[in-house]
Design an enzyme around this catalytic site. Structure first.
Site, mmCIF file in Angstrom:
data_model
loop_
_atom_site.group_PDB
_atom_site.id
_atom_site.type_symbol
_atom_site.label_atom_id
_atom_site.label_comp_id
_atom_site.label_asym_id
_atom_site.label_seq_id
_atom_site.Cartn_x
_atom_site.Cartn_y
_atom_site.Cartn_z
ATOM 1 N N GLY A 185 1.042 1.235 -7.702
ATOM 2 C CA GLY A 185 0.181 1.399 -8.870
ATOM 3 C C GLY A 185 0.136 2.855 -9.319
ATOM 4 N N LEU A 186 0.039 3.750 -8.349
ATOM 5 C CA LEU A 186 0.009 5.180 -8.670
ATOM 6 C C LEU A 186 1.332 5.652 -9.228
ATOM 7 C CD1 LEU A 186 -1.851 7.019 -5.782
ATOM 8 C CD2 LEU A 186 -2.364 7.034 -8.216
ATOM 9 N N ILE A 196 7.075 -15.082 -0.786
ATOM 10 C CA ILE A 196 7.381 -16.355 -1.447
ATOM 11 C C ILE A 196 6.702 -16.432 -2.805
ATOM 12 C CG2 ILE A 196 6.959 -18.855 -1.340
ATOM 13 C CD1 ILE A 196 7.494 -18.724 1.633
ATOM 14 N N PRO A 223 15.079 0.318 6.503
ATOM 15 C CA PRO A 223 14.130 -0.546 5.778
ATOM 16 C C PRO A 223 14.399 -0.540 4.272
ATOM 17 C CG PRO A 223 12.973 0.832 7.363
ATOM 18 C CD PRO A 223 14.387 1.317 7.333
ATOM 19 N N THR A 224 14.759 0.618 3.725
ATOM 20 C CA THR A 224 15.072 0.703 2.290
ATOM 21 C C THR A 224 16.316 -0.127 1.978
ATOM 22 O OG1 THR A 224 14.053 2.862 2.086
ATOM 23 C CG2 THR A 224 15.681 2.313 0.423
ATOM 24 N N GLU A 273 -18.440 4.602 -14.482
ATOM 25 C CA GLU A 273 -17.281 5.057 -13.706
ATOM 26 C C GLU A 273 -15.962 4.509 -14.245
ATOM 27 O OE1 GLU A 273 -19.514 2.858 -12.776
ATOM 28 O OE2 GLU A 273 -18.754 1.367 -11.347
ATOM 29 N N MET A 303 -29.487 0.267 -10.677
ATOM 30 C CA MET A 303 -30.569 0.394 -11.667
ATOM 31 C C MET A 303 -31.594 -0.701 -11.405
ATOM 32 S SD MET A 303 -30.394 -0.002 -15.790
ATOM 33 C CE MET A 303 -31.641 -0.842 -16.763
ATOM 34 N N ASP A 321 -5.650 -1.666 -9.997
ATOM 35 C CA ASP A 321 -4.559 -0.792 -10.450
ATOM 36 C C ASP A 321 -4.691 -0.455 -11.933
ATOM 37 O OD1 ASP A 321 -3.053 -0.026 -8.272
ATOM 38 O OD2 ASP A 321 -1.941 -1.905 -8.205
ATOM 39 N N SER A 331 0.801 -1.231 0.000
ATOM 40 C CA SER A 331 0.000 0.000 0.000
ATOM 41 C C SER A 331 0.830 1.275 0.000
ATOM 42 C CB SER A 331 -0.952 0.039 1.211
ATOM 43 O OG SER A 331 -1.743 -1.107 1.230
ATOM 44 N N HIS A 363 -21.263 0.228 -16.191
ATOM 45 C CA HIS A 363 -20.433 0.922 -15.190
ATOM 46 C C HIS A 363 -19.729 2.129 -15.823
ATOM 47 C CE1 HIS A 363 -20.796 -1.948 -11.854
ATOM 48 N NE2 HIS A 363 -20.940 -2.841 -12.811
ATOM 49 N N CYS A 398 -25.826 -0.304 -12.282
ATOM 50 C CA CYS A 398 -25.962 -1.759 -12.388
ATOM 51 C C CYS A 398 -26.964 -2.277 -11.352
ATOM 52 C CB CYS A 398 -24.586 -2.404 -12.264
ATOM 53 S SG CYS A 398 -24.505 -4.011 -13.042
HETATM 54 N N1 GLN Z 1 -25.635 -8.539 -9.008
HETATM 55 C C1 GLN Z 1 -26.188 -7.903 -10.152
HETATM 56 C C2 GLN Z 1 -26.069 -8.762 -11.397
HETATM 57 O O1 GLN Z 1 -25.326 -9.711 -11.413
HETATM 58 C C3 GLN Z 1 -25.548 -6.542 -10.394
HETATM 59 C C4 GLN Z 1 -24.097 -6.618 -10.690
HETATM 60 C C5 GLN Z 1 -23.402 -5.292 -10.578
HETATM 61 O O2 GLN Z 1 -23.907 -4.385 -9.935
HETATM 62 N N2 GLN Z 1 -22.226 -5.179 -11.155
HETATM 63 O O3 GLN Z 1 -26.733 -8.526 -12.359
#
Ligand code: GLN
Length: 546
Positions: free
Chosen positions: A18-19, A147, A189-190, A515, A382, A71, A14, A513, A379
């Site tokens: 990735g950043l 490991i 540590p480094t 996002e 909705m 990531d 952490s 999605h 998703c």
């Molecule tokens: N669990 C729901 C489905 O499988 C919604 C999945 C989600 O929100 N990505 O349709």
């Protein structure tokens, strides 16, 4: 020729490997180079798709339908380069491939071993699909000394040795902690981490040292001396106020310059960092704040990583700061006063799996619908909105999802059971075969006169999916009769993609999605519009409560 940058981590997890990788990718890009970023995960799971979001965080889905490590989301957000299936693998996947070959007799009875078979498979993966890429950045998950990471470290050691000189380098991220009682930054540590790395044959070219204050000259000298790294290649990685300030901060420390120098590139192109300066300016000049309630059930914030970032981008598009109000859906089931929601300017029900928390989410949606609070259902969000409207407006009191078990009123259904096989086949023409999940990018057609098409400025969009269930078209008429319109459908017209409730300031549900495709320098239109609605709501709220 593709050059390789291997990024490893030490001391602790952490630390932001990735950043760091994403930021370095962005910096090289700013100098006109093409980049790809790749992650090798040493755990035994075949992919993160079946891992618990509370343990592992979000599953990032690529256009080509791979379920990958979160990531890859950072990589995409920082570079704008869409990640692919070939950008993430795990020990589990590598072994799965080798064991399949072994069962088919492809090794012709030879002994199958970690070296060379596993390491060869890792090397082949790293080198695949790199056409036209100037720099391939490869991040190794975990920390040196684990490991399970050993075959990966061995593979990158071999690669470095096999390739021509100056075509690959090692970047190692460590921690330089400040010890309060001693009043000092500690380099030990480094030193230990690099010692560990060198014991397996890897000499880092560049060290990124995470620290909460400037590393004094004496400590830098010490690190250079004991770690056998040039002093200029010891880059301090100070904590930044926002992750989007990290590329500029690394640039100020000379990271991109050092990386190019390590490759022997002396005539480097000048960086164009305007994009990042603009984001940094926008972050600091944002005025006002809106509070967005996220009604979820996963306690780990990383489970909503891309959502979190997309909201920040929506804030940037509106010059507003975003405050997140994390609301536990199960707590909400008891919260009759809706106290947790009343403080928010907009509500989101994000993606989820399983029944737990469903009733709390449905009640949050009811609250949003009845009180004119902007609502975005993603998703699962909705699907729950359809159930809420079916139950409370269309009078289908038993409305439910087949995900929760048998129901007489499957407003949300499983495609296989309410569709026919040919429907599944049609789906596979644009997607990948196999599995019951609808994964990856799909095109949707939006109704011309809908709110969603004006938000996108288009009637044809492509977004990423990850779900098993669908809104059941058999209920379309009943839902539309009470005002919940299906304003976007799949290309074949069979699957609902978007719902919107017109008698409301902003109430939209999407089966995909959004996002996952938002970028800081290119905020997703749905999030820009949603935040704008939240701002309008906050103004209304203030004037109503004067
Ligand atoms: N669990 C729901 C489905 O499988 C919604 C999945 C989600 O929100 N990505 O349709």
């Amino acid at each position: 020729m593709t050059r390789y940058i291997f990024i490893t981590g030490g001391v602790a997890s952490s630390l932001g490997k990735g950043l760091a990788a994403a930021s370095l990718g962005a910096l090289l890009q700013s100098r006109g180079y093409s980049v790809r970023l790749r992650k090798l995960d040493p755990y035994l799971n075949v992919d993160p798709g079946t891992m618990n979001p509370d343990q592992h965080g979000e599953v990032f889905v690529t256009d080509d339908s791979a379920e990958t490590d979160l990531d890859l989301g950072h990589y995409e957000r920082f570079t704008g380069v869409p990640a692919r299936r070939s950008d993430n693998t795990t020990t589990g996947r590598i072994y799965q491939q080798i064991l399949r070959q072994e069962r088919k007799g492809e090794f012709k009875g030879g002994t199958v071993q970690v070296i060379p078979h596993v390491t060869d498979a890792i090397k082949a993966f790293v080198k695949s699909d790199t056409e036209g890429v100037d720099f391939l950045l490869v991040e190794i998950g975990g920390t040196v000394g684990d490991i399970e990471g050993l075959p990966f470290f061995e593979a990158i050691r071999q690669l470095n040795n096999e390739m021509p000189r100056l075509s690959s380098i090692f970047v190692h991220l460590t921690l330089v902690p400040f010890i309060l009682s001693a009043g000092e930054l500690k380099t030990k540590p480094t030193q230990h981490s690099v010692k560990e790395l060198r014991s397996i044959g890897i000499q880092p070219d560049i060290l990124l040292c995470r620290c909460d204050r400037t590393i004094p000259e004496a400590e830098r000298n010490k690190i250079a001396l004991f770690c056998n790294v040039q002093k200029s290649a010891i880059i301090q990685a100070l904590d930044a106020p926002s992750i989007y300030e990290v590329p500029l901060s690394y640039h100020a420390q000379g990271l991109d310059h050092e990386v190019l120098r390590a490759f022997g590139i002396t005539e480097a192109r000048e960086p164009n960092l305007t994009k990042w300066y603009n984001i940094s300016k926008a972050l600091s000049s944002a005025e006002g704040e809106v509070t967005i309630a996220i009604v979820g059930k996963y306690a780990l914030r990383d489970a909503y990583k891309s959502l979190n970032e997309a909201l920040v981008h929506g804030g940037l598009a509106n010059s507003t700061r975003i405050k997140l109000n994390w609301v536990d859906a199960e707590t909400l089931e008891q919260d009759k006063q809706r106290f947790h929601l009343k403080r928010s300017n907009a509500i989101i029900v994000p993606g989820a799996f399983g029944e737990r928390g469903a009733e709390g989410k449905i009640s949050a949606i009811k609250f949003a619908r009845e009180h004119g609070v902007p609502y975005l259902g993603i998703c699962y969000g909705m699907q729950m909105a359809c159930i809420e409207v079916a139950r409370n407006l269309a009078g289908i009191s038993d409305a439910s999802s087949m995900e929760f078990g048998f129901t007489e009123e499957p407003v949300i259904g499983l495609m296989k059971e309410w569709g026919c096989e040919s429907k599944l086949e049609r789906r596979d023409i644009v997607g990948e075969l196999g599995g019951t999940m609808r994964l990856g990018s799909y095109t949707a057609i939006l109704s011309k006169d809908s709110r969603i098409s004006s938000i996108y400025g288009s009637t044809l969009i492509s977004e990423r999916h990850r779900h098993r269930y669908e809104v059941n078209m058999a209920y379309r008429e009943k839902l539309e009769n009470v005002g919940l319109k299906i304003s976007g459908v799949s290309l074949d017209g069979q699957l609902p993609e978007i719902i919107e409730y017109a008698k409301h300031p902003w109430f939209i549900g999407v089966q995909f999605h959004p996002e996952l495709k938002s970028r800081p320098f290119d905020p997703h239109p749905l999030f820009s519009s949603f935040i704008a609605a939240a701002i309008r709501h906050s103004h209304g709220y203030l004037s109503n409560n004067k």
